[in-house]
Write a protein that holds these residues in place. Structure first.
Motif, PDB file in Angstrom:
ATOM      1  N   CYS A 409       0.815  -1.135  -0.107  1.00 35.19           N
ATOM      2  CA  CYS A 409       0.090   0.034   0.070  1.00 35.19           C
ATOM      3  C   CYS A 409       0.735   1.155   0.124  1.00 35.19           C
ATOM      4  O   CYS A 409       0.588   2.473  -0.662  1.00 35.19           O
ATOM      5  CB  CYS A 409      -0.859  -0.249   1.276  1.00 35.19           C
ATOM      6  N   ARG A 410       1.897   1.225   0.730  1.00 36.59           N
ATOM      7  CA  ARG A 410       2.778   2.385   0.779  1.00 36.59           C
ATOM      8  C   ARG A 410       3.327   2.486  -0.256  1.00 36.59           C
ATOM      9  O   ARG A 410       3.533   3.721  -0.881  1.00 36.59           O
ATOM     10  CB  ARG A 410       3.896   2.257   1.861  1.00 36.59           C
ATOM     11  N   VAL A 413       0.990   3.952  -2.905  1.00 35.39           N
ATOM     12  CA  VAL A 413       0.677   5.697  -2.732  1.00 35.39           C
ATOM     13  C   VAL A 413       1.780   6.434  -2.977  1.00 35.39           C
ATOM     14  O   VAL A 413       1.460   7.381  -3.764  1.00 35.39           O
ATOM     15  CB  VAL A 413       0.009   5.664  -1.464  1.00 35.39           C
ATOM     16  N   ARG A 419       1.195  10.073   0.407  1.00 35.69           N
ATOM     17  CA  ARG A 419       2.149   9.558   1.691  1.00 35.69           C
ATOM     18  C   ARG A 419       0.914   9.032   2.467  1.00 35.69           C
ATOM     19  O   ARG A 419      -0.194   9.013   2.135  1.00 35.69           O
ATOM     20  CB  ARG A 419       2.676  10.821   2.154  1.00 35.69           C
ATOM     21  N   VAL A 420       1.615   8.224   3.455  1.00 37.21           N
ATOM     22  CA  VAL A 420       0.685   7.274   4.232  1.00 37.21           C
ATOM     23  C   VAL A 420       1.004   7.573   5.578  1.00 37.21           C
ATOM     24  O   VAL A 420       2.120   8.072   6.044  1.00 37.21           O
ATOM     25  CB  VAL A 420       0.915   5.809   4.008  1.00 37.21           C
ATOM     26  N   VAL A 432      -5.707   4.888   9.002  1.00 37.38           N
ATOM     27  CA  VAL A 432      -4.731   4.774   8.146  1.00 37.38           C
ATOM     28  C   VAL A 432      -5.244   6.009   7.270  1.00 37.38           C
ATOM     29  O   VAL A 432      -6.278   6.014   6.537  1.00 37.38           O
ATOM     30  CB  VAL A 432      -5.108   3.629   7.370  1.00 37.38           C
ATOM     31  N   LEU A 434      -4.434   8.227   3.738  1.00 39.95           N
ATOM     32  CA  LEU A 434      -3.454   8.303   2.612  1.00 39.95           C
ATOM     33  C   LEU A 434      -3.934   9.787   1.947  1.00 39.95           C
ATOM     34  O   LEU A 434      -4.973  10.024   1.841  1.00 39.95           O
ATOM     35  CB  LEU A 434      -4.183   7.299   1.586  1.00 39.95           C
TER      36      LEU A 434
END
Length: 439
Positions: A409-410, A413, A419-420, A432, A434
């Motif tokens: 996921c990071r 993105v 950014r996460v 979480v 995003l």
């Protein structure tokens, strides 16, 4: 008896007794000489009273002087000056009081010196700490900042007296978001021309001298994560090597057995041998594909995506409760990749142990044009150790987890230029966040 005679009370009683005795003897002598008792009493009073006043003043003069010295000394203690000592050598209550005062002064001086040494040691430790520490008051003015904080927020210059929020306006958006958010968590900070930095932010609010203070701690985990990632990759290589050996060794043995079966014309054994080789090969293929999927992440193909249709399609795959209205303006991103990110995060939220109807998704457009997506649950959240390692490749708290979900996921993105951030919610659960660039 000796102590009472040397005491202030004893001295006063002795003086009064002597003066009374002298006045009596003088009255008797005057009465015998003048033959007039009343006149004798008046004359003796006129003589005794001035003498009594002079004697009392003479005796009380050092007492008054010492009492004033004690008052000045106590005033110095009240003002924080512990250097004043009293040179009073008396064998009475005033002498004892002066000795007690001097002892208290010695103790306070010693305690202040020890406190100063401890403060100096603490300040040295804090100033050399790699963590950025900022202490502010209720109005947001900086009361204290260590060296790391000055380098991070004000180019190494002093920050005391400045408004912390004003300094944050000069910081990267990720760091500004991390400092202003009302929860502790892990944030990705991107600066121009630099690699993304992973920062763990904590806040502590406490009362000091009846005033509210807030302490910010910014801990950079980039180097630590890089070191842990290196160790993780070494572990992955060992795991892959072990898995390859476990699969290739039986396949090689079965191939040799098949050759012997052909030579021996035992064709009835070949079917079982081929089935076993096929099963082993399929398992090895699936194992390698799981790792290759992470290593071969394609570049995002950005197109204009309508949020209403996108979220409706997502809701048919993984259930969630929407929070607020989606943006009316389309955004530009890779719909398939972002959908996979949200599917992973929503599944994690459902597996957190919280109520299913508390799994929420919020999408909103911010003032700077970025789109903020928030996935929320009401599970137990994450401990500090898990939160610090959650984005590491192959780190998982699930018995059958691969540890690639959050890392993938990071990566997706950040490939979109976003950014996460991970943070525990104030009332329980995990959030979480995003950020995706605007269209």
């Amino acid at each position: 008896m000796t102590r009472r005679m040397l005491s202030l009370e004893g001295r006063t009683l002795l003086l009064c007794s002597l003066l009374a005795l002298a006045g009596t003897l003088l009255g008797i002598l005057m009465a015998g000489y003048l033959r007039e008792p009343l006149l004798a009493v008046l004359l003796s009073a006129l003589i005794v009273l001035p003498v009594t006043m002079l004697a009392v003043r003479h005796v009380m003069a050092p007492v008054t002087r010492h009492l004033r010295a004690l008052v000045d000394g106590v005033s110095s203690l009240r003002d924080g000056d512990f250097s004043v000592s009293l040179a009073i050598t008396r064998h009475d209550e005033l002498g004892e009081l002066a000795d007690v005062y001097n002892s208290v002064g010695d103790i306070l001086r010693s305690e202040r010196q020890n406190l100063y040494q401890r403060e100096l040691l603490l300040d040295t430790v804090i100033q050399s700490s790699p963590q950025s520490l900022v202490l502010t008051d209720t109005s947001g003015h900086v009361l204290y900042a260590n060296t790391a904080a000055r380098k991070r927020f004000h180019r190494g210059r002093r920050m005391e007296g400045l408004v912390f929020q004003t300094l944050l306006q000069q910081s990267p958006p990720g760091l500004r978001e991390a400092a202003t958010a009302e929860r502790d968590g892990l944030y990705t900070v991107e600066a121009d021309g630099e690699e993304p930095e992973i920062v763990h932010v904590t806040r502590n609010q406490f009362t000091l001298n009846t005033r509210e203070h807030r302490l910010y701690q910014f801990r950079s985990l980039t180097r630590e994560l890089t070191r842990q990632e290196l160790q993780t990759w070494k572990k992955v290589i060992r795991v892959i090597s072990h898995e390859l050996n476990n699969s290739l060794a039986p396949i090689s043995s079965l191939a040799h057995s098949g050759r012997l079966a052909v030579q021996a014309q035992r064709h009835d054994l070949l079917d079982d041998i081929f089935v076993t080789i096929e099963e082993r090969s399929a398992r090895l293929k699936q194992f390698l594909e799981n790792y290759a999927r992470f290593a071969k992440l394609p570049q995002p193909r950005k197109v204009d995506v309508d949020w209403a249709a996108f979220l409706a399609r997502l809701g048919r795959t993984v259930p969630y409760r929407p929070v607020g209205e989606p943006p009316t303006q389309p955004s530009r991103f890779d719909a398939a990749q972002i959908e996979q990110v949200l599917i992973n995060l929503l599944k994690n939220a459902h597996e957190s142990g919280g109520p299913a109807d508390e799994v929420c998704l919020a999408v909103e457009t911010q003032a700077d044009g970025q789109v903020l997506l928030r996935v929320l649950d009401r599970g137990p959240g994450m401990s500090d150790s898990v939160l610090a390692s959650a984005l590491l490749p192959f780190y998982s708290t699930k018995p059958d987890g691969t540890g690639l979900g959050l890392t993938l996921c990071r990566e997706i993105v950040e490939a979109h230029g976003g950014r996460v951030a991970l943070a525990n919610r104030i009332d329980g659960g995990l959030e979480v966040r995003l950020w995706l660039p605007g269209s």
